[in-house]
Scaffold this motif. Sequence first.
Motif: not given
Length: 289
Positions: A205-209, A278
């Motif tokens: 859901r949070r690709w950066r994480t 990121s």
Amino acid sequence: MARQASGGRSFLSLLCGLLAVVLLPVALVGFWASVLLTRTDVFVQELQPVVAKPQVQQALADGVVNGVLSAVQLQPAIEKALEVPLRTEATQLVASPQVATAWTSALRAVHTQFIAVMQGRGSTELDDQGRVAMRVAIPIPALTSTLEQAGVPNAAAIAPVVTIPLVKASDLQTAQRAYRVADAWGPWAPVVVAVLALLSIALARRWRTATTLVALGWIAASAALALVVMVAREPLMRRVGQQVARTVADAAYGLAARNLYYEIAIAVGVAVVMLVVSAVSLAFGRRQR
């Protein structure tokens, strides 16, 4: 339903990311093994420099002296007096191009035989203790005059062979299984790890994480593999019995470790790039908002 689908995607993302991190060291070692152990030209090229190392040359010189003295029939006093000049000349001999050529030929022969045995296409020669051994036939024209002066008949016909045990015959089945795995999956292992990492990022859901976690995991796994390579050297060398074999194995281990360190550095470099991407994406997104 939407929450269940979202939860399922998050679980798959976590699972793929965890596998990408855990399998990274296995992939690096598998790729290294698939290149070094299954390709004769690469194997020879990597281990050619070993013969130039001082400790290896000293071990080969010892093997030459022992081989010559065991081949001649002299009085103990004469052999003892002959050992010093023989060792001096043998030390110079093992640094010659002729011995380097003999070393390369022995490497190619033993790896060709190794491939045939691993693939079940041939049998291997064993030494007197039931070990697969590498035999280096060393020409000794420089020692002929010294031997003739000591009264050794047919000195020119003496050609000592330095035997370097590689693996016990009882371990061949284990080596065959490892070879098959490395040959079949080694080249594809890094690709599998990369695909798992991309799936983890794509499903998150949070690709950066997800990108940050995978990158940090890769850095940690790479550091752990580098530590294992450094720590395992001494215990592995203690298992090699013969001094000549231990010396050669230690030098070869250093070259193998160097190649693994290159792969580890590449993996860390990719992880750092992921962290930078990121961070830059996060900063750019905040500026837009």
